[in-house]
Scaffold this motif. Structure first.
Motif, PDB file in Angstrom:
ATOM      1  N   MET A   1      62.262 -77.615  -2.833  1.00 27.00           N
ATOM      2  CA  MET A   1      62.192 -76.158  -2.698  1.00 27.00           C
ATOM      3  C   MET A   1      61.212 -75.576  -3.709  1.00 27.00           C
ATOM      4  N   ARG A   2      61.203 -76.157  -4.923  1.00 23.60           N
ATOM      5  CA  ARG A   2      60.283 -75.674  -5.941  1.00 23.60           C
ATOM      6  C   ARG A   2      58.845 -75.897  -5.503  1.00 23.60           C
ATOM      7  N   LEU A   3      58.579 -77.059  -4.830  1.00 25.32           N
ATOM      8  CA  LEU A   3      57.245 -77.346  -4.338  1.00 25.32           C
ATOM      9  C   LEU A   3      56.826 -76.349  -3.274  1.00 25.32           C
ATOM     10  N   ILE A   4      57.748 -76.047  -2.331  1.00 22.31           N
ATOM     11  CA  ILE A   4      57.442 -75.113  -1.248  1.00 22.31           C
ATOM     12  C   ILE A   4      57.112 -73.728  -1.787  1.00 22.31           C
ATOM     13  N   GLY A   5      57.819 -73.320  -2.832  1.00 24.57           N
ATOM     14  CA  GLY A   5      57.588 -71.991  -3.396  1.00 24.57           C
ATOM     15  C   GLY A   5      56.400 -71.915  -4.323  1.00 24.57           C
ATOM     16  N   HIS A   6      55.803 -73.053  -4.631  1.00 23.51           N
ATOM     17  CA  HIS A   6      54.677 -73.056  -5.566  1.00 23.51           C
ATOM     18  C   HIS A   6      53.458 -72.394  -4.919  1.00 23.51           C
ATOM     19  N   PRO A   7      52.783 -71.492  -5.632  1.00 28.64           N
ATOM     20  CA  PRO A   7      51.628 -70.783  -5.058  1.00 28.64           C
ATOM     21  C   PRO A   7      50.536 -71.718  -4.546  1.00 28.64           C
ATOM     22  N   LEU A   8      50.300 -72.838  -5.238  1.00 29.94           N
ATOM     23  CA  LEU A   8      49.252 -73.768  -4.812  1.00 29.94           C
ATOM     24  C   LEU A   8      49.600 -74.396  -3.466  1.00 29.94           C
ATOM     25  N   PHE A   9      50.881 -74.750  -3.297  1.00 33.80           N
ATOM     26  CA  PHE A   9      51.328 -75.319  -2.026  1.00 33.80           C
ATOM     27  C   PHE A   9      51.137 -74.312  -0.894  1.00 33.80           C
ATOM     28  N   LYS A  10      51.523 -73.068  -1.154  1.00 35.21           N
ATOM     29  CA  LYS A  10      51.385 -72.027  -0.138  1.00 35.21           C
ATOM     30  C   LYS A  10      49.923 -71.760   0.183  1.00 35.21           C
ATOM     31  N   LEU A  11      49.085 -71.786  -0.847  1.00 36.49           N
ATOM     32  CA  LEU A  11      47.654 -71.558  -0.631  1.00 36.49           C
ATOM     33  C   LEU A  11      47.054 -72.655   0.229  1.00 36.49           C
ATOM     34  N   LEU A  12      47.390 -73.910  -0.086  1.00 36.43           N
ATOM     35  CA  LEU A  12      46.869 -75.037   0.680  1.00 36.43           C
ATOM     36  C   LEU A  12      47.359 -74.992   2.126  1.00 36.43           C
ATOM     37  N   THR A  13      48.643 -74.664   2.300  1.00 36.41           N
ATOM     38  CA  THR A  13      49.200 -74.565   3.650  1.00 36.41           C
ATOM     39  C   THR A  13      48.516 -73.462   4.444  1.00 36.41           C
ATOM     40  N   THR A  14      48.310 -72.321   3.803  1.00 37.05           N
ATOM     41  CA  THR A  14      47.639 -71.200   4.457  1.00 37.05           C
ATOM     42  C   THR A  14      46.240 -71.592   4.908  1.00 37.05           C
ATOM     43  N   ILE A  15      45.501 -72.236   4.015  1.00 40.40           N
ATOM     44  CA  ILE A  15      44.123 -72.643   4.332  1.00 40.40           C
ATOM     45  C   ILE A  15      44.105 -73.670   5.461  1.00 40.40           C
ATOM     46  N   LEU A  16      44.970 -74.678   5.367  1.00 47.36           N
ATOM     47  CA  LEU A  16      44.994 -75.740   6.374  1.00 47.36           C
ATOM     48  C   LEU A  16      45.351 -75.207   7.759  1.00 47.36           C
ATOM     49  N   LEU A  17      46.344 -74.325   7.806  1.00 48.86           N
ATOM     50  CA  LEU A  17      46.748 -73.767   9.094  1.00 48.86           C
ATOM     51  C   LEU A  17      45.640 -72.909   9.701  1.00 48.86           C
ATOM     52  N   PHE A  18      44.964 -72.127   8.844  1.00 45.27           N
ATOM     53  CA  PHE A  18      43.904 -71.261   9.373  1.00 45.27           C
ATOM     54  C   PHE A  18      42.692 -72.082   9.784  1.00 45.27           C
ATOM     55  N   VAL A  19      42.408 -73.163   9.069  1.00 41.74           N
ATOM     56  CA  VAL A  19      41.316 -74.058   9.467  1.00 41.74           C
ATOM     57  C   VAL A  19      41.632 -74.673  10.823  1.00 41.74           C
ATOM     58  N   LEU A  20      42.897 -75.073  11.006  1.00 39.54           N
ATOM     59  CA  LEU A  20      43.315 -75.642  12.283  1.00 39.54           C
ATOM     60  C   LEU A  20      43.098 -74.653  13.422  1.00 39.54           C
ATOM     61  N   ILE A  21      43.469 -73.410  13.183  1.00 40.32           N
ATOM     62  CA  ILE A  21      43.268 -72.372  14.193  1.00 40.32           C
ATOM     63  C   ILE A  21      41.777 -72.158  14.451  1.00 40.32           C
ATOM     64  N   SER A  22      40.985 -72.168  13.390  1.00 42.69           N
ATOM     65  CA  SER A  22      39.539 -71.934  13.517  1.00 42.69           C
ATOM     66  C   SER A  22      38.861 -72.997  14.367  1.00 42.69           C
ATOM     67  N   LEU A  23      39.423 -74.206  14.345  1.00 45.38           N
ATOM     68  CA  LEU A  23      38.859 -75.292  15.150  1.00 45.38           C
ATOM     69  C   LEU A  23      39.199 -75.134  16.628  1.00 45.38           C
TER      70      LEU A  23
END
Length: 310
Positions: A1-23
Motif C-alpha cells: 500500500m505504501r508503494l501504491i501511494g508513493h508519488p513516484l509510483f503514481k507518476l510512472l503509472t500515469t505516464i505508462l497508461l497515457f503512453v499506452l493510450i497514445s499508441l
C-alpha cells in the motif's frame, strides 16, 4: 500500500497508461474534438458539475446536520485538490474529514460520517449501473454484461452488509491487519452503525446518493453528446459506474491514464470512435481541474471554522 501511494509510483503509472493510450489513439485528433466544444456549452457543463457537488453537500448534511450546506460544499470543492494530488478519491475523503473536524473528540464521528457518505454514494452508483445494464443489455458484450452485473451485485451486497455486521464480525474482518490499523478501521466501521441504525437516515442517504450520481451521469451524457457520442442514458449509467469504480484505485494522478483506458475500452465496445472517447476523458479531467482550481482559490480566502453551525 505504501508503494501504491508513493508519488513516484503514481507518476510512472500515469505516464505508462497515457503512453499506452497514445499508441492506440490519435491524441491530437482527440484534442481537436475537445476544442470544438462551444465555450458556453463548456461553462454550462462545468456549472452542472458544481451543482452535483451541491447535491452531495445536502447528502452529507443528512449525517452532519450541525454543519451548514455552504461549509460542506466549500470543503467538498477544496477536497478536489487532494483527489488529484494524493490517493485519488480516498485522498479527497481524508481531506474532507480533516476539514470538517473541529475538535479531537468528534474525529471518529466525522470520519464515520464521511465513510458512510462514501458507501451510500457508491450504493447509489451501483444501483444506477445495475439499472442501466438491466434496461440496455444489447449495447454490451454478452460475456461482459453478466460479468459486470455479477461484480456490481457482489459489491452492492458487500456494502450493504457493512451496515449490519455486529462488532464481533467487524473484529474478525480486520483482525489480520496490524493492531493499530485494525483498531482504527474497526472503530470507524462500528461508528457508521450509528447512522445506519436509523432506517430513515440510511434510506435518505442512499436516495440522495442516487440523485447525486444521476446528475453526474446526466452531465456526462450531455458532455458526450456535445462531443458526438450518441448513447442512451442507460448505457451512460453503466459506463460512469464502471469508470467511477476503477477511479477508486489510487494508482495515478487525477485518474489520468486510468480514466482514459477505461473510457476508450468501454465506449469502444459500444462503437464509439476512440478519439471521441479520449476527448470525453480529457474533458472530464478538465472538469476536475476546474473544480480543483476553484478549491485552490477557496483555500487562499480567509475562513474561520464556526464553533457551531445550524
Amino acid at each position: 500500500m505504501r508503494l501504491i501511494g508513493h508519488p513516484l509510483f503514481k507518476l510512472l503509472t500515469t505516464i505508462l497508461l497515457f503512453v499506452l493510450i497514445s499508441l492506440k489513439v490519435d491524441v491530437a485528433e482527440a484534442g481537436k474534438r475537445l476544442l470544438t466544444l462551444p465555450p458556453l456549452f463548456a461553462a454550462a457543463v462545468t456549472a452542472t458539475a458544481f451543482f452535483a457537488l451541491l447535491v452531495q453537500a445536502y447528502k452529507t448534511k443528512i449525517l452532519l446536520p450541525e454543519r451548514s450546506v455552504g461549509a460542506i460544499l466549500r470543503v467538498s470543492i477544496v477536497s478536489q485538490i487532494y483527489s488529484i494530488v494524493f490517493l485519488g478519491q480516498v485522498g479527497g475523503d481524508i481531506a474532507k474529514a480533516g476539514y470538517l473536524v473541529r475538535t479531537p473528540a468528534e474525529l471518529h464521528r466525522i470520519v464515520a460520517a464521511v465513510v458512510f457518505d462514501r458507501i451510500t454514494g457508491l450504493i447509489g452508483l451501483l444501483v444506477l449501473g445495475l439499472a442501466g445494464l438491466l434496461f440496455n443489455t444489447q449495447h454490451f458484450d454478452p460475456v461482459i454484461a453478466p460479468t459486470l452485473a455479477f461484480t456490481m451485485v457482489l459489491l452492492l451486497t458487500a456494502m450493504l452488509a457493512m451496515f449490519f455486521l455486529n462488532d464481533a464480525s467487524v473484529a474478525k474482518l480486520f483482525g489480520w491487519l496490524p493492531d493499530l490499523i485494525s483498531r482504527q478501521l474497526r472503530d470507524t466501521v462500528v461508528a457508521t452503525h450509528v447512522f445506519s441504525s436509523s432506517v430513515r437516515t440510511l434510506v435518505a442517504s442512499i436516495a440522495m446518493g442516487i440523485a447525486f450520481q444521476a446528475v453526474v451521469v446526466a452531465n456526462c451524457a450531455w458532455l458526450g453528446a456535445g462531443l458526438g457520442i450518441d448513447l442512451s442514458l442507460a448505457s451512460w449509467a453503466v459506463v460512469i459506474c464502471v469508470m467511477s469504480l476503477v477511479l477508486l484505485l489510487p494508482i495515478s494522478f487525477g485518474g489520468i491514464g486510468l480514466r482514459d483506458v477505461t473510457l476508450v475500452g468501454l465506449l469502444g465496445g459500444s462503437g464509439v470512435a476512440t478519439e471521441r472517447a479520449l476527448a470525453l476523458s480529457l474533458a472530464l479531467l478538465g472538469l476536475q481541474l476546474a473544480m480543483a482550481a476553484v478549491g485552490g482559490i477557496l483555500t487562499l480566502l480567509p475562513y474561520d471554522k464556526p464553533a457551531a453551525e445550524d
